[in-house]
Scaffold this motif. Structure first.
Motif, PDB file in Angstrom:
ATOM      1  N   THR A 193      32.917 -17.113  -6.888  1.00 48.71           N
ATOM      2  CA  THR A 193      32.076 -15.918  -6.962  1.00 48.71           C
ATOM      3  C   THR A 193      30.681 -16.536  -6.398  1.00 48.71           C
ATOM      4  O   THR A 193      30.399 -17.374  -6.738  1.00 48.71           O
ATOM      5  CB  THR A 193      31.767 -15.329  -8.412  1.00 48.71           C
ATOM      6  OG1 THR A 193      33.178 -15.017  -8.930  1.00 48.71           O
ATOM      7  CG2 THR A 193      30.771 -14.180  -8.318  1.00 48.71           C
ATOM      8  N   LEU A 194      30.355 -15.623  -5.498  1.00 46.60           N
ATOM      9  CA  LEU A 194      28.928 -16.092  -4.698  1.00 46.60           C
ATOM     10  C   LEU A 194      28.028 -14.921  -5.359  1.00 46.60           C
ATOM     11  O   LEU A 194      28.160 -13.851  -5.167  1.00 46.60           O
ATOM     12  CB  LEU A 194      28.961 -15.779  -3.244  1.00 46.60           C
ATOM     13  CG  LEU A 194      28.263 -16.074  -2.383  1.00 46.60           C
ATOM     14  CD1 LEU A 194      27.507 -17.614  -2.727  1.00 46.60           C
ATOM     15  CD2 LEU A 194      28.047 -15.712  -0.920  1.00 46.60           C
ATOM     16  N   GLU A 195      26.930 -15.676  -5.839  1.00 46.88           N
ATOM     17  CA  GLU A 195      26.050 -14.645  -6.798  1.00 46.88           C
ATOM     18  C   GLU A 195      24.730 -14.798  -5.843  1.00 46.88           C
ATOM     19  O   GLU A 195      23.980 -16.111  -5.676  1.00 46.88           O
ATOM     20  CB  GLU A 195      25.902 -15.150  -8.076  1.00 46.88           C
ATOM     21  CG  GLU A 195      26.946 -14.901  -8.942  1.00 46.88           C
ATOM     22  CD  GLU A 195      26.888 -15.224 -10.173  1.00 46.88           C
ATOM     23  OE1 GLU A 195      26.165 -14.715 -10.875  1.00 46.88           O
ATOM     24  OE2 GLU A 195      27.628 -16.450 -10.559  1.00 46.88           O
ATOM     25  N   LEU A 196      23.783 -13.677  -5.889  1.00 47.97           N
ATOM     26  CA  LEU A 196      22.496 -13.832  -5.210  1.00 47.97           C
ATOM     27  C   LEU A 196      21.387 -13.202  -6.148  1.00 47.97           C
ATOM     28  O   LEU A 196      21.682 -12.217  -6.708  1.00 47.97           O
ATOM     29  CB  LEU A 196      22.372 -13.086  -3.684  1.00 47.97           C
ATOM     30  CG  LEU A 196      21.129 -12.875  -3.305  1.00 47.97           C
ATOM     31  CD1 LEU A 196      20.416 -14.087  -2.855  1.00 47.97           C
ATOM     32  CD2 LEU A 196      21.191 -12.063  -1.929  1.00 47.97           C
ATOM     33  N   VAL A 254      20.913 -18.471  -4.882  1.00 46.59           N
ATOM     34  CA  VAL A 254      22.107 -18.287  -4.285  1.00 46.59           C
ATOM     35  C   VAL A 254      23.219 -19.410  -4.992  1.00 46.59           C
ATOM     36  O   VAL A 254      22.659 -20.551  -4.967  1.00 46.59           O
ATOM     37  CB  VAL A 254      22.178 -18.477  -2.885  1.00 46.59           C
ATOM     38  CG1 VAL A 254      23.674 -18.264  -2.296  1.00 46.59           C
ATOM     39  CG2 VAL A 254      21.314 -17.702  -2.035  1.00 46.59           C
ATOM     40  N   VAL A 255      24.102 -18.824  -5.647  1.00 45.53           N
ATOM     41  CA  VAL A 255      24.863 -19.624  -6.455  1.00 45.53           C
ATOM     42  C   VAL A 255      26.539 -19.398  -6.399  1.00 45.53           C
ATOM     43  O   VAL A 255      26.819 -18.208  -6.111  1.00 45.53           O
ATOM     44  CB  VAL A 255      24.804 -19.422  -8.027  1.00 45.53           C
ATOM     45  CG1 VAL A 255      25.616 -20.230  -8.868  1.00 45.53           C
ATOM     46  CG2 VAL A 255      23.173 -19.658  -8.476  1.00 45.53           C
ATOM     47  N   GLY A 307      27.277 -24.116  -8.381  1.00 43.17           N
ATOM     48  CA  GLY A 307      25.924 -24.883  -7.636  1.00 43.17           C
ATOM     49  C   GLY A 307      25.534 -23.909  -6.732  1.00 43.17           C
ATOM     50  O   GLY A 307      26.022 -22.979  -6.133  1.00 43.17           O
ATOM     51  N   GLY A 308      24.234 -24.004  -6.570  1.00 42.14           N
ATOM     52  CA  GLY A 308      23.470 -23.121  -5.339  1.00 42.14           C
ATOM     53  C   GLY A 308      21.981 -23.547  -5.196  1.00 42.14           C
ATOM     54  O   GLY A 308      21.741 -24.908  -5.403  1.00 42.14           O
TER      55      GLY A 308
END
Length: 328
Positions: A71-74, A92-93, A273-274
């Protein structure tokens, strides 16, 4: 003496009729059992369904134990304009959920057990199909021989009827002889019709087993193949039994299902991580670690595990029954 003369005349008439009888037609060339077996293996819808189910499970097994998508989270903070505010921040994680310990391996083993069971069932279907084809072939052979024998006896009955009618016309016998001969011939005709109907029914069953069209038949079977029976004693008979082999695979599948459910009781976790971006500052690295809280998992999964354990016991009992059954 009149009686001796009458018997001699009847014998001469019967011998003359036999000598004048037309030669018996040569039977058509019989079909080959090996060809029918190949046709059954290629065209049986039941076997095709078992093979398709096996192919489907093999395709599904390739996905067993695969990780879920990341999952890409902003995330943004203080992004709306305001008078006196903190600097805007953006984060951004990328996070990846991971299953609990042993869950991926248990899923792969469960899928492999399902494939093994489907393969055993497909093999059992194939062996039963060949068995049924050979039984139907033997039935056709028996009916063919029966019809051949009845055809030969029917020719003799025709001669007897002709001879009885000739003797009656010559005044050398009473009316009972030709009537009795004709009655016996009628009974024989009914027997031939019955055997021919059974032959056609057996031919239709064989065609259905082979997946052939309904109008295709196997009218004549001239011989049975040579069969060499293997020497299998009681100690080595169980591994070769179809039902016992399938029952063994069912036990293995039930055991793998129990192991997968037990592994599913372990909590999963996630790692990620991000970057943390802020106005006028260098980006910062962000690390995340998450752990599932199995607050309700036991209540949900324990009954399923208990049911799977009972299914395992039932599968083991069926395996013992299959090993003890001489028809297996």
């Amino acid at each position: 003496m009149p009686s001796l003369r009458r018997r001699r005349t009847g014998f001469l008439l019967l011998a003359a009729a036999i000598a004048a009888a037309p030669p018996r037609e040569v039977a058509a060339q019989p079909a080959a059992l090996a060809e029918v077996e190949r046709q059954a293996l290629a065209g049986s819808p039941v076997l095709a369904a078992a093979r398709a189910a096996l192919a489907a499970l093999r395709a599904a097994a390739r996905a067993a134990g695969t990780l879920d998508d990341p999952t890409l989270e902003l995330e943004g903070r203080n992004v709306l304009p305001a008078g006196d505010r903190d600097p805007a921040e953006a984060m951004v994680v990328l996070s990846q959920p991971l299953p609990g310990r042993g869950q991926r391996g248990a899923a792969r083993e469960l899928a492999a057990a399902e494939v093994a069971l489907a393969a055993a069932e497909a093999g059992a279907v194939e062996q039963r199909l060949l068995r049924d084809v050979r039984v139907a072939w033997a039935e056709l052979y028996a009916l063919t021989r029966e019809l051949d024998a009845m055809a030969e006896s029917h020719e003799l009955l025709d001669l007897v009827v002709t001879s009885a009618a000739t003797l009656y016309a010559a005044g050398q016998s009473g009316l009972g002889a030709p009537l009795g001969a004709q009655l016996e011939q009628s009974r024989h005709d009914l027997g031939i019709e019955s055997a021919d109907a059974r032959l056609r029914a057996a031919s239709a069953r064989l065609a259905a087993l082979a997946g052939a069209p309904g109008d295709q038949g196997y009218p004549r079977v001239g011989a049975l193949p040579d069969v060499t029976l293997p020497r299998i004693d009681a100690a080595t008979a169980a591994p070769f039994a179809l039902e016992a082999a399938v029952a063994e695979r069912r036990v293995a599948l039930a055991a793998r299902r129990v192991a997968a459910l037990r592994a599913g009781l372990a909590p999963g976790f996630s790692v990620g991580g991000g970057l943390l971006l802020m106005d006028g500052r260098d980006p910062n690295l962000v690390a995340r670690f998450g752990l599932e809280l199995p607050l309700f998992r036991a209540r949900r999964e324990r009954p399923r595990l208990e049911a799977a354990e009972l299914e395992l016991e039932a599968a083991r009992a069926r395996r013992r029954a299959a090993e003890l059954d001489p028809r297996a």
